[in-house]
Design an enzyme around this catalytic site. Structure first.
Site, mmCIF file in Angstrom:
data_model
loop_
_atom_site.group_PDB
_atom_site.id
_atom_site.type_symbol
_atom_site.label_atom_id
_atom_site.label_comp_id
_atom_site.label_asym_id
_atom_site.label_seq_id
_atom_site.Cartn_x
_atom_site.Cartn_y
_atom_site.Cartn_z
ATOM 1 N N LYS A 197 -3.120 5.706 14.835
ATOM 2 C CA LYS A 197 -4.276 6.374 15.044
ATOM 3 C C LYS A 197 -5.071 5.483 16.067
ATOM 4 C CE LYS A 197 -8.355 8.762 13.650
ATOM 5 N NZ LYS A 197 -9.112 9.582 12.561
ATOM 6 N N ARG A 207 -16.393 14.929 16.620
ATOM 7 C CA ARG A 207 -17.745 14.531 15.943
ATOM 8 C C ARG A 207 -18.721 15.592 16.166
ATOM 9 N NH1 ARG A 207 -16.123 8.124 17.811
ATOM 10 N NH2 ARG A 207 -14.188 8.214 16.893
ATOM 11 N N GLU A 235 2.716 -0.586 11.894
ATOM 12 C CA GLU A 235 1.828 0.544 11.017
ATOM 13 C C GLU A 235 2.794 1.246 10.315
ATOM 14 O OE1 GLU A 235 -1.085 0.665 10.073
ATOM 15 O OE2 GLU A 235 -2.363 -0.403 11.213
ATOM 16 N N LYS A 250 -1.795 9.772 16.946
ATOM 17 C CA LYS A 250 -2.770 10.686 17.308
ATOM 18 C C LYS A 250 -3.808 9.774 18.340
ATOM 19 C CE LYS A 250 -7.270 12.057 15.381
ATOM 20 N NZ LYS A 250 -8.036 12.267 14.139
HETATM 21 C C1 PBG Z 1 -11.728 11.215 11.001
HETATM 22 C C2 PBG Z 1 -11.051 11.962 12.110
HETATM 23 C C3 PBG Z 1 -11.164 12.154 13.369
HETATM 24 C C4 PBG Z 1 -10.207 13.118 13.630
HETATM 25 C C5 PBG Z 1 -9.727 13.512 12.651
HETATM 26 N N1 PBG Z 1 -10.141 12.842 11.310
HETATM 27 C C6 PBG Z 1 -12.248 11.416 14.288
HETATM 28 C C7 PBG Z 1 -12.459 10.205 14.144
HETATM 29 O O1 PBG Z 1 -11.471 9.393 13.799
HETATM 30 O O2 PBG Z 1 -13.524 9.780 14.626
HETATM 31 C C8 PBG Z 1 -10.298 13.447 15.054
HETATM 32 C C9 PBG Z 1 -9.706 14.961 15.369
HETATM 33 C C10 PBG Z 1 -9.853 15.318 16.714
HETATM 34 O O3 PBG Z 1 -10.551 14.918 17.532
HETATM 35 O O4 PBG Z 1 -9.617 16.512 17.018
HETATM 36 N N2 PBG Z 1 -11.321 10.630 10.071
#
Ligand code: PBG
Length: 327
Positions: A197, A207, A235, A250
């Protein structure tokens, strides 16, 4: 004139039947996961930077899942918008058995036992600092956070989650959560790790949806540097050794090379998350009439599949399923 060409790739494209035989990648609703936002309100509330996506009431969630199941989308990922007053620096609402997520899991599993319920494990929706982990003196604590994540995972498992999906990027959390689940008899609950990620700029609409932006700094001390590919293999090796069942990359579209890299280096199923910012940019262009929504969205999802993703988290899941059904 006629070129002397014994080899003409166009012959395999000359009609639909031949194109069908030559097709290497298939995209269907069975590959899609629909992420859903929940809140305490009684009404669904549209998210400004994600037109067509809503913070759903509990009833709204059930109706959304009912509709999606009819369209062939069978997997859902739940994200809660937590009331400001319940956010604390220790994130304790994350493991409240009467919290929004456990209530939603129970309601979903009761009405639609066949729906695959995936839940997100991380503290950012619950934490008054807006970070995925606990914060002390401006630092994100690793091991102390993992302890809470185990409690959060147990809370979701007790409510009936099928798959638990840690998105926090703390070190060692997959093994620790696996151990915690197994010790309590939840050996059948799967772990889908947000393995690779990145600290991406494409998460901002998400957010907004959860009102979960970090209150200070950024997430670069736990999420990965977008410059790095080899680090993805580190990872991956750890998550495999710690017992992940599925590994995720991601975001998706800016990281197709990483999806391919992970695909070629693991026997596990690979997931990719077409994140909120990817949705927002496609949607905005479509709403302005600049792109053909159906064709560009399906092409983006096909590209993610071709890169090597077995499953795709996408806010377009229902629309895509409908388009795929129409042919
Ligand atoms: C946070 C989380 C995020 C997303 C999924 N889980 C945001 C972040 O890491 O700030 C993002 C998903 C999206 O942007 O569609 N644990």
């Amino acid at each position: 004139m006629s070129l002397n060409l014994p080899i003409r790739p166009r012959r395999n494209r000359k009609n639909a039947a031949l194109r069908g035989f030559a097709r290497e990648t298939h995209l269907g609703p069975e590959h899609l996961v629909l992420p859903l936002f929940l809140h305490e309100g009684a009404e669904n509330q549209e998210i400004g930077s994600m037109p067509g996506c809503f913070r759903l009431s509990l009833e709204g969630l059930l109706r959304e899942v009912e509709g999606a199941l009819k369209e062939g989308v069978g997997a859902f990922d739940l994200f809660p918008a937590i009331t400001e007053g319940l956010k604390t620096s220790d994130g304790r609402e994350a493991y409240n058995p009467a919290g929004l997520v456990p209530r939603a899991i129970r309601a979903l599993k009761k009405e639609f036992p066949e729906a695959l319920v995936i839940t997100d494990v991380a503290l950012d929706p619950y934490n008054s600092d807006g970070h995925d982990g606990l914060v002390r003196d401006g630092k994100i604590l690793n091991d102390e956070t993992v302890e809470i994540l185990i409690m959060q995972a147990l809370c979701h498992a007790e409510a009936g989650a099928d798959v638990i999906s840690p998105s926090d990027m703390m070190d060692g959390r997959i093994g620790a959560i696996r151990g915690g689940l197994d010790a309590r008899g939840f050996t059948e609950v799967s772990l889908l790790s947000y393995c690779v990620k990145y600290a991406s700029s494409f998460y901002n609409p998400f957010r907004d949806a959860l009102d979960s932006s970090p209150k200070f700094g950024d997430k670069k001390t736990y999420q990965m540097d977008p410059s790095n590919a080899r680090e993805a293999l580190r990872e991956l090796a750890l998550d495999e050794a710690e017992g992940a069942d599925i590994v995720m990359v991601k975001p998706a579209m800016p990281f197709l090379d990483i999806i391919r890299l992970v695909r070629e280096n693991t026997a596990l199923p690979v997931a990719a998350y077409q994140v909120s910012g990817e949705y927002a940019m496609l949607k905005a262009a479509a709403l302005n009439g600049w792109l053909d929504e159906r064709r560009t969205v399906l092409e983006s999802l096909l590209g993610i599949r071709r890169a090597g993703a077995d499953m795709i988290f996408t806010y377009f899941a229902r629309q895509a399923a409908r388009w795929l059904k129409d042919g």
